[in-house]
Design a protein around this motif. Structure first.
Motif, PDB file in Angstrom:
ATOM      1  N   VAL A   1      -7.045   4.293  49.979  1.00 55.11           N
ATOM      2  CA  VAL A   1      -6.574   2.963  49.573  1.00 55.11           C
ATOM      3  C   VAL A   1      -7.745   2.092  49.146  1.00 55.11           C
ATOM      4  O   VAL A   1      -7.681   1.362  48.151  1.00 55.11           O
ATOM      5  N   GLN A   2      -8.834   2.187  49.880  1.00 56.93           N
ATOM      6  CA  GLN A   2     -10.019   1.399  49.545  1.00 56.93           C
ATOM      7  C   GLN A   2     -10.554   1.795  48.167  1.00 56.93           C
ATOM      8  O   GLN A   2     -10.941   0.933  47.368  1.00 56.93           O
ATOM      9  N   GLU A   3     -10.573   3.094  47.899  1.00 58.79           N
ATOM     10  CA  GLU A   3     -11.075   3.572  46.614  1.00 58.79           C
ATOM     11  C   GLU A   3     -10.166   3.144  45.458  1.00 58.79           C
ATOM     12  O   GLU A   3     -10.638   2.715  44.397  1.00 58.79           O
ATOM     13  N   LEU A   4      -8.854   3.253  45.673  1.00 58.84           N
ATOM     14  CA  LEU A   4      -7.913   2.936  44.594  1.00 58.84           C
ATOM     15  C   LEU A   4      -7.770   1.439  44.357  1.00 58.84           C
ATOM     16  O   LEU A   4      -7.446   1.021  43.242  1.00 58.84           O
ATOM     17  N   SER A   5      -8.005   0.645  45.379  1.00 58.36           N
ATOM     18  CA  SER A   5      -7.767  -0.799  45.266  1.00 58.36           C
ATOM     19  C   SER A   5      -8.883  -1.538  44.558  1.00 58.36           C
ATOM     20  O   SER A   5      -8.758  -2.752  44.329  1.00 58.36           O
ATOM     21  N   ALA A   6      -9.956  -0.869  44.241  1.00 59.50           N
ATOM     22  CA  ALA A   6     -11.054  -1.551  43.539  1.00 59.50           C
ATOM     23  C   ALA A   6     -10.537  -2.102  42.222  1.00 59.50           C
ATOM     24  O   ALA A   6      -9.792  -1.426  41.502  1.00 59.50           O
ATOM     25  N   PRO A   7     -10.908  -3.340  41.852  1.00 62.95           N
ATOM     26  CA  PRO A   7     -10.408  -3.956  40.623  1.00 62.95           C
ATOM     27  C   PRO A   7     -10.804  -3.142  39.385  1.00 62.95           C
ATOM     28  O   PRO A   7     -11.829  -2.478  39.353  1.00 62.95           O
ATOM     29  N   LEU A   8      -9.938  -3.244  38.378  1.00 60.61           N
ATOM     30  CA  LEU A   8     -10.184  -2.590  37.097  1.00 60.61           C
ATOM     31  C   LEU A   8     -10.594  -3.640  36.074  1.00 60.61           C
ATOM     32  O   LEU A   8     -10.118  -4.782  36.109  1.00 60.61           O
ATOM     33  N   SER A   9     -11.439  -3.236  35.149  1.00 56.25           N
ATOM     34  CA  SER A   9     -11.852  -4.124  34.069  1.00 56.25           C
ATOM     35  C   SER A   9     -11.164  -3.650  32.793  1.00 56.25           C
ATOM     36  O   SER A   9     -11.471  -2.570  32.264  1.00 56.25           O
ATOM     37  N   VAL A  10     -10.257  -4.478  32.309  1.00 60.50           N
ATOM     38  CA  VAL A  10      -9.486  -4.141  31.107  1.00 60.50           C
ATOM     39  C   VAL A  10      -9.638  -5.278  30.116  1.00 60.50           C
ATOM     40  O   VAL A  10      -9.249  -6.415  30.396  1.00 60.50           O
ATOM     41  N   ALA A  11     -10.198  -4.943  28.952  1.00 64.13           N
ATOM     42  CA  ALA A  11     -10.389  -5.932  27.877  1.00 64.13           C
ATOM     43  C   ALA A  11     -11.141  -7.150  28.377  1.00 64.13           C
ATOM     44  O   ALA A  11     -10.805  -8.290  28.048  1.00 64.13           O
ATOM     45  N   GLY A  12     -12.157  -6.912  29.219  1.00 63.03           N
ATOM     46  CA  GLY A  12     -12.970  -8.015  29.717  1.00 63.03           C
ATOM     47  C   GLY A  12     -12.339  -8.770  30.862  1.00 63.03           C
ATOM     48  O   GLY A  12     -12.914  -9.758  31.331  1.00 63.03           O
ATOM     49  N   GLU A  13     -11.181  -8.317  31.348  1.00 61.01           N
ATOM     50  CA  GLU A  13     -10.518  -8.988  32.459  1.00 61.01           C
ATOM     51  C   GLU A  13     -10.497  -8.068  33.671  1.00 61.01           C
ATOM     52  O   GLU A  13     -10.393  -6.853  33.551  1.00 61.01           O
ATOM     53  N   SER A  14     -10.585  -8.668  34.850  1.00 65.97           N
ATOM     54  CA  SER A  14     -10.541  -7.923  36.112  1.00 65.97           C
ATOM     55  C   SER A  14      -9.103  -7.902  36.604  1.00 65.97           C
ATOM     56  O   SER A  14      -8.470  -8.956  36.776  1.00 65.97           O
TER      57      SER A  14
END
Length: 640
Positions: free
Chosen positions: A581-594
């Protein structure tokens, strides 16, 4: 009439006596006396009126006159009798012999003559009697049927004459001539020649259905001579399967069971050619009403029958083509694929009416083929036509809205006897669904190859085998249901490509216009399953950002942990699930947005209560739903 008047008078006297008694003895005598006097007065006046005084009274014949009439009848050699009114007064021996009453004149004399006539002729006899009673008795002649003693009938020509010397008597003479000889003229003599010129077959049969007369058109139609056909039934030229129908139709009319018949049947001429005719027949009766057979016609209707069959076949073909899931066509072998015929299936396939495609009225079929596929289609078809072989090809085609769909076509060339190509004919149907399924399978295989995940089919088989071995050997394992489905709504809320969501769910197909964002996001999420990427675990992608993890070796680090009992299993699984869960929950950066990744995990531990892989899947899915309701980042055990 006299009896009627007398009865009425007596009833009036009785009525007056009864009514008079109601008013006393005097009235009882006075009222009947008045009625009697009134009646006598009316009778006296009636006798003096002009219509009564001048009314002629027909004279009545005396016994001497009747005897004279009988003697006159006796001296006539032909069957004769005399009648007074309707009653027979004398019948000569010739008449008695005619009706088989020889020596039994007492059974004839005194009878009404109508008892000796056929009931059918009663009306005719009444007409003759009315003529004989008139001023001109020479026309009182006609044909009458007499009934013999044995019940049979005999037709005779009757002549009725009054006897002036015997008032009220008539002399009836019978002769064997049934009818007067008709007067012939030139037209009647040439009538057979005229009938032979007709193309319509005219025939006459006897009561048993045998041909008595047929004109020359019979020879031209059937190829059989008139001589060999007379005396035989009409069915002699009928098709073997239609002979019973022909005999039934003619016999029913000739025998009087029906007054007409109208049937269509097949006939075979002398050369063996089969053709259709319409047989029409009506009863044939003489002027006196006797049924003597049937008359009718035979008219050829082969051309009409064939036209009806062609129309029926066309309707059947149109109905068949309308229910075929695709488009049937006939066209020319040119770059535009010009259509000569298109079935109604074109509407369901590409949205164009058949007339819009025929002769390129609105659009050429070749222009609808995807530009990248036109050269391929042309080459494939030409290669097959050159070898006179059918062709089968798949390509993309645009519908009326401009959207491309995959179609499958099978066709072949139509060649003349000299090998010249006349047209191409074939069938086109939509295979977009099949092509889409193939594309989805290809993309899934490529996704699994990129991320190192196990295919769904192998994962299901592995889970079923592991559950079975666990129940036999009592070794622990766990199934994790990882739900990252909230990510699709997050992407949609931030304006992410909706088609990308289809790709994430495995539903996107070729040419769908899918963006790269969703595909990249799904790849990134799949690669974050590193905590469970070792030989004792297997991960598979289910659908719509949902994954499943099978754990058979519980390791929190580089070294395997030996579980001393079931009490150590839950903490070990919890530790691995928390790291995941900790690994998957890290924010994603998409088109300059978190973008935050919402994760919920449901855990099912191997147990004897799970009777199969599906039940264990269901338990883990319910646990993941419960964890999702608690909020992102939660893990829940099934039934724990």
């Amino acid at each position: 009439m006299t009896l009627y008047v007398f009865s009425a008078w007596m009833l009036a006297l009785l009525f007056s006596a009864v009514v008079g008694s109601w008013y006393g003895a005097a009235m009882a005598y006075a009222l009947p006396a008045a009625v009697a006097v009134c009646g006598l007065s009316m009778l006296w006046l009636a006798q003096r009126l002009p219509w009564y005084v001048g009314r002629p009274h027909p004279p009545e014949a005396d016994a001497r006159q009747v005897q004279w009439a009988g003697q006159l009848c006796h001296n006539i050699s032909s069957p004769s009798l005399t009648i007074q009114g309707q009653q027979v007064t004398f019948a000569n021996q010739a008449f008695l012999a005619l009706l088989n009453y020889r020596g039994r004149s007492d059974q004839v004399v005194g009878l009404p003559l109508t008892n000796l006539l056929h009931p059918v002729d009663h009306a005719r006899f009444a007409t003759l009697m009315a003529i004989a009673a008139g001023e001109d008795a020479s026309d009182a002649e006609g044909v009458l049927r007499l009934v013999r003693a044995d019940g049979g009938t005999v037709k005779m020509h009757a002549s009725i004459s009054p006897l002036p010397a015997v008032p009220g008597s008539l002399l009836i003479q019978f002769s064997p001539d049934a009818a007067l000889a008709p007067v012939r003229d030139g037209v009647e003599e040439t009538m057979p020649v005229v009938l032979d010129q007709l193309d319509l077959v005219l025939f006459k049969t006897d009561a048993e259905g045998r041909i008595v007369y047929v004109n020359r058109a019979w020879e031209r139609l059937t190829g059989r001579s008139l001589a060999e056909s007379r005396g035989r039934p009409i069915s002699l030229a009928a098709h073997p399967e239609d002979r019973d129908a022909a005999d039934k139709a003619v016999l029913s009319v000739a025998g009087g069971q029906s007054d007409h018949a109208n049937v269509e049947l097949r006939m075979v001429n002398a050369g063996g050619t089969v053709f259709w005719v319409t047989l029409r027949a009506r009863t044939c009766t003489l002027p006196d009403g006797d049924l003597v057979g049937a008359v009718g016609t035979l008219g050829e209707v082969t051309r009409r029958r064939r036209a009806e069959e062609i129309g029926s076949n066309r309707r059947y073909l149109n109905t068949l083509l309308a229910n075929v899931p695709g488009m049937v066509y006939r066209g020319r072998n040119d770059p535009d694929w010009t259509m000569e015929f298109v079935s109604d299936g074109s509407m369901d396939l590409i949205g164009f009416e058949p007339w819009e495609l025929v002769d390129n009225h609105r659009v050429a079929f070749g222009s609808l083929i995807h530009p990248e596929d036109r050269e391929f289609v042309w080459a494939q078809v030409q290669a097959s036509l050159a070898q006179h072989k059918p062709y089968q090809i798949s390509y993309r085609i645009a519908d009326v809205g401009g959207n491309y769909l995959w179609v499958w076509e099978q066709g072949r060339g139509v060649f003349s006897s000299q090998g010249e190509l006349l047209a191409i004919e074939g069938f086109i149907t939509d295979v977009s669904e099949r092509r889409g399924a193939e594309e989805r399978a290809r993309r899934r295989m490529w996704f699994e190859a990129r991320t190192g995940m196990t295919s769904r089919a192998i994962f299901d088989a592995l889970l079923a085998w592991t559950l079975h071995q666990s129940q036999l050997n009592d070794f622990p394992f766990a199934l994790l249901w990882v739900d990252v489905g909230g990510l699709s709504s997050v992407l949609a809320g931030r304006g992410g490509d909706a088609a990308g969501q289809l790709l994430a769910s495995g539903l996107a197909g070729p040419g769908s216009g899918t963006g790269e964002t969703a595909e990249q996001v799904l790849d990134i999420v799949a690669r974050r399953f590193r905590p469970v990427s070792y030989p004792g675990a297997a991960v598979t992608y289910l659908d719509n950002y949902q994954f499943a993890v099978l754990l058979t070796d519980f390791r929190a680090g580089e070294t395997a942990r030996a579980l001393s009992g079931s009490s150590d299993l839950i903490p070990a699984v919890s530790q691995l699930a928390s790291r995941l869960v900790q690994e998957l929950s890290a924010p994603l950066s998409v088109a300059g947005e978190s973008i935050a990744v919402p994760v919920a995990v449901g855990i099912a531990i191997a147990d004897a209560r799970y009777i199969g892989a599906e039940s264990m899947f269901a338990a883990a899915r319910r646990a993941a739903t419960q964890a999702s309701e608690l909020g992102p980042g939660h893990c829940e055990f099934a039934d724990e």
